[in-house]
Scaffold this active site. Structure first.
Site, PDB file in Angstrom:
ATOM      1  N   GLY A 145       0.761  -1.246   0.000  1.00  0.00           N
ATOM      2  CA  GLY A 145       0.000   0.000   0.000  1.00  0.00           C
ATOM      3  C   GLY A 145       0.790   1.294   0.000  1.00  0.00           C
ATOM      4  O   GLY A 145       0.330   2.296  -0.530  1.00  0.00           O
TER       5      GLY A 145
ATOM      6  N   GLU B 234       3.985   3.979   6.140  1.00  0.00           N
ATOM      7  CA  GLU B 234       2.788   3.148   6.003  1.00  0.00           C
ATOM      8  C   GLU B 234       1.690   3.948   5.311  1.00  0.00           C
ATOM      9  O   GLU B 234       1.631   5.179   5.440  1.00  0.00           O
ATOM     10  CB  GLU B 234       2.359   2.684   7.401  1.00  0.00           C
ATOM     11  CG  GLU B 234       1.130   1.814   7.473  1.00  0.00           C
ATOM     12  CD  GLU B 234       1.207   0.504   6.709  1.00  0.00           C
ATOM     13  OE1 GLU B 234       1.299   0.553   5.474  1.00  0.00           O
ATOM     14  OE2 GLU B 234       1.140  -0.561   7.354  1.00  0.00           O
ATOM     15  N   ASP B 235       0.820   3.253   4.589  1.00  0.00           N
ATOM     16  CA  ASP B 235      -0.277   3.951   3.907  1.00  0.00           C
ATOM     17  C   ASP B 235      -1.383   4.313   4.887  1.00  0.00           C
ATOM     18  O   ASP B 235      -1.842   5.454   4.934  1.00  0.00           O
ATOM     19  CB  ASP B 235      -0.837   3.131   2.732  1.00  0.00           C
ATOM     20  CG  ASP B 235      -1.248   1.716   3.115  1.00  0.00           C
ATOM     21  OD1 ASP B 235      -0.951   1.265   4.244  1.00  0.00           O
ATOM     22  OD2 ASP B 235      -1.879   1.041   2.271  1.00  0.00           O
TER      23      ASP B 235
ATOM     24  N   ASP C 196      -5.344   1.210  10.637  1.00  0.00           N
ATOM     25  CA  ASP C 196      -6.781   1.101  10.899  1.00  0.00           C
ATOM     26  C   ASP C 196      -6.983   0.601  12.328  1.00  0.00           C
ATOM     27  O   ASP C 196      -7.091   1.399  13.259  1.00  0.00           O
ATOM     28  CB  ASP C 196      -7.374   0.172   9.835  1.00  0.00           C
ATOM     29  CG  ASP C 196      -8.856  -0.086  10.001  1.00  0.00           C
ATOM     30  OD1 ASP C 196      -9.453   0.406  10.965  1.00  0.00           O
ATOM     31  OD2 ASP C 196      -9.430  -0.794   9.149  1.00  0.00           O
TER      32      ASP C 196
ATOM     33  N   LYS D 272      -7.196   5.817  11.021  1.00  0.00           N
ATOM     34  CA  LYS D 272      -8.639   5.717  11.280  1.00  0.00           C
ATOM     35  C   LYS D 272      -8.883   5.812  12.786  1.00  0.00           C
ATOM     36  O   LYS D 272      -7.962   5.634  13.578  1.00  0.00           O
ATOM     37  CB  LYS D 272      -9.162   4.395  10.717  1.00  0.00           C
ATOM     38  CG  LYS D 272      -9.301   4.398   9.198  1.00  0.00           C
ATOM     39  CD  LYS D 272      -9.990   3.140   8.722  1.00  0.00           C
ATOM     40  CE  LYS D 272     -10.067   3.063   7.218  1.00  0.00           C
ATOM     41  NZ  LYS D 272     -10.630   1.775   6.764  1.00  0.00           N
TER      42      LYS D 272
ATOM     43  N   PHE E 203     -14.064   2.773   4.238  1.00  0.00           N
ATOM     44  CA  PHE E 203     -13.059   2.156   3.380  1.00  0.00           C
ATOM     45  C   PHE E 203     -12.669   3.089   2.230  1.00  0.00           C
ATOM     46  O   PHE E 203     -13.531   3.624   1.535  1.00  0.00           O
ATOM     47  CB  PHE E 203     -13.591   0.834   2.828  1.00  0.00           C
ATOM     48  CG  PHE E 203     -12.527   0.032   2.146  1.00  0.00           C
ATOM     49  CD1 PHE E 203     -11.611  -0.703   2.879  1.00  0.00           C
ATOM     50  CD2 PHE E 203     -12.432   0.039   0.759  1.00  0.00           C
ATOM     51  CE1 PHE E 203     -10.606  -1.423   2.246  1.00  0.00           C
ATOM     52  CE2 PHE E 203     -11.430  -0.684   0.119  1.00  0.00           C
ATOM     53  CZ  PHE E 203     -10.530  -1.418   0.861  1.00  0.00           C
TER      54      PHE E 203
ATOM     55  N   ASP F 277      -5.741  -0.131  -1.924  1.00  0.00           N
ATOM     56  CA  ASP F 277      -6.468  -0.973  -2.863  1.00  0.00           C
ATOM     57  C   ASP F 277      -7.757  -1.545  -2.307  1.00  0.00           C
ATOM     58  O   ASP F 277      -7.943  -1.642  -1.091  1.00  0.00           O
ATOM     59  CB  ASP F 277      -5.595  -2.167  -3.247  1.00  0.00           C
ATOM     60  CG  ASP F 277      -5.432  -3.140  -2.072  1.00  0.00           C
ATOM     61  OD1 ASP F 277      -4.998  -2.692  -0.990  1.00  0.00           O
ATOM     62  OD2 ASP F 277      -5.783  -4.327  -2.220  1.00  0.00           O
TER      63      ASP F 277
ATOM     64  N   ARG G 175      -5.084   0.900  -7.045  1.00  0.00           N
ATOM     65  CA  ARG G 175      -3.846   1.423  -6.442  1.00  0.00           C
ATOM     66  C   ARG G 175      -3.261   2.602  -7.211  1.00  0.00           C
ATOM     67  O   ARG G 175      -2.568   3.437  -6.648  1.00  0.00           O
ATOM     68  CB  ARG G 175      -2.776   0.323  -6.375  1.00  0.00           C
ATOM     69  CG  ARG G 175      -3.078  -0.779  -5.385  1.00  0.00           C
ATOM     70  CD  ARG G 175      -1.800  -1.571  -5.107  1.00  0.00           C
ATOM     71  NE  ARG G 175      -2.054  -2.843  -4.457  1.00  0.00           N
ATOM     72  CZ  ARG G 175      -2.173  -3.033  -3.157  1.00  0.00           C
ATOM     73  NH1 ARG G 175      -2.068  -1.998  -2.332  1.00  0.00           N
ATOM     74  NH2 ARG G 175      -2.384  -4.232  -2.656  1.00  0.00           N
TER      75      ARG G 175
HETATM   76  P1  IMP Z   1      -4.875  -2.667  10.530  1.00  0.00           P
HETATM   77  O1  IMP Z   1      -4.085  -3.899  10.874  1.00  0.00           O
HETATM   78  O2  IMP Z   1      -6.333  -2.862  10.832  1.00  0.00           O
HETATM   79  O3  IMP Z   1      -4.332  -1.412  11.147  1.00  0.00           O
HETATM   80  O4  IMP Z   1      -4.855  -2.536   8.956  1.00  0.00           O
HETATM   81  C1  IMP Z   1      -3.809  -1.955   8.297  1.00  0.00           C
HETATM   82  C2  IMP Z   1      -3.730  -2.364   6.835  1.00  0.00           C
HETATM   83  O5  IMP Z   1      -5.013  -2.643   6.294  1.00  0.00           O
HETATM   84  C3  IMP Z   1      -3.172  -1.220   6.025  1.00  0.00           C
HETATM   85  O6  IMP Z   1      -1.783  -1.333   5.896  1.00  0.00           O
HETATM   86  C4  IMP Z   1      -3.898  -1.343   4.698  1.00  0.00           C
HETATM   87  O7  IMP Z   1      -3.155  -2.167   3.841  1.00  0.00           O
HETATM   88  C5  IMP Z   1      -5.199  -2.018   5.042  1.00  0.00           C
HETATM   89  N1  IMP Z   1      -6.307  -1.046   5.146  1.00  0.00           N
HETATM   90  C6  IMP Z   1      -6.877  -0.536   6.273  1.00  0.00           C
HETATM   91  N2  IMP Z   1      -7.869   0.319   5.992  1.00  0.00           N
HETATM   92  C7  IMP Z   1      -7.931   0.371   4.636  1.00  0.00           C
HETATM   93  C8  IMP Z   1      -8.770   1.114   3.713  1.00  0.00           C
HETATM   94  O8  IMP Z   1      -9.663   1.902   4.074  1.00  0.00           O
HETATM   95  N3  IMP Z   1      -8.511   0.898   2.405  1.00  0.00           N
HETATM   96  C9  IMP Z   1      -7.544   0.059   1.948  1.00  0.00           C
HETATM   97  N4  IMP Z   1      -6.750  -0.645   2.769  1.00  0.00           N
HETATM   98  C10 IMP Z   1      -6.941  -0.490   4.104  1.00  0.00           C
HETATM   99 MG    MG Z   2      -0.737  -1.615   4.082  1.00  0.00          MG
END
Ligand code: IMP
Ligand code: MG
Length: 175
Positions: free
Chosen positions: A45, A99-100, A103, A131, A152, A159, A165
């Site tokens: 990402g 990092e992108d 969440d 988030k 989302f 993606d 992407r």
């Molecule tokens: P986490 O483990 O829940 O913090 O998720 C992190 C990863 O989930 C990020 O590195 C993204 O690749 C993906 N992700 C989380 N939210 C989104 C979104 O809204 N769109 C796309 N990818 C997301």
């Molecule tokens: Mg990611």
């Protein structure tokens, strides 16, 4: 706009993305003078963010890549995989993770626990988006591009099952 069967609408323009990225680069250039940071780009990402961000980095640095994943479709699976070895070169360096989006923080927390097995001078996190879950203090993001609502998004590297992407702007899933 339709991607892989789902409707998305514009959320953040390409111009605003450029401003967010420049602001993050200014902060890193200011805080890492003579620290020669080692940037870790979180694939997949963060590739587009990192490409634009690094072009604005003026301090001496090195770059490496790691691929971690936890998402399938529009939901986190909660199970994190780190698919590539963490670069050995981070030893005794100031590490800056690019990092992108963070969440739930599950991916970042797991990755940090792996990273901390290697001695470093410091670890900082730059995330283009965060988030609300993260804002509840599950993981400290040192440099935040933009706080977004709990929905989302795709584009600018992010993606929906690998679609979207390449988009220059960021789009949000329609309710
Ligand atoms: P986490 O483990 O829940 O913090 O998720 C992190 C990863 O989930 C990020 O590195 C993204 O690749 C993906 N992700 C989380 N939210 C989104 C979104 O809204 N769109 C796309 N990818 C997301
Ligand atoms: Mg990611």
């Amino acid at each position: 706009m339709k991607l892989n069967g789902k409707e998305f609408e514009i959320y953040i323009s390409a111009e605003e993305m450029a401003e967010i990225v420049s602001r993050l680069a200014v902060s890193i250039n200011r805080d890492f003078v003579e620290k020669e940071p080692f940037f870790i780009i979180m694939l997949n990402g963060a590739f587009m963010f990192a490409a634009d961000f690094l072009r604005e980095i003026t301090v001496s640095h090195e770059v490496g890549f790691v691929r971690a994943s936890s998402y399938e479709g529009t939901q986190t699976t909660g199970k994190v995989k780190v698919h590539t070895p963490i670069p050995d070169k981070i030893k005794d360096r100031h590490v800056v993770i690019l990092e992108d989006i963070v969440d739930t923080g599950i991916t970042m927390n797991y990755f940090l626990s792996e990273l901390k097995k290697i001695p470093t001078k410091s670890i900082s996190i730059v995330s283009l988006f965060v988030k609300p879950d993260v804002l509840r203090g599950k993981v400290k993001i040192d440099y935040v591009g933009k706080e977004i609502e709990n929905r989302f998004i795709v584009g600018y590297g992010l993606d929906y099952d690998d679609f979207g992407r390449n988009l220059e702007a960021v789009y949000i899933l329609k309710r």
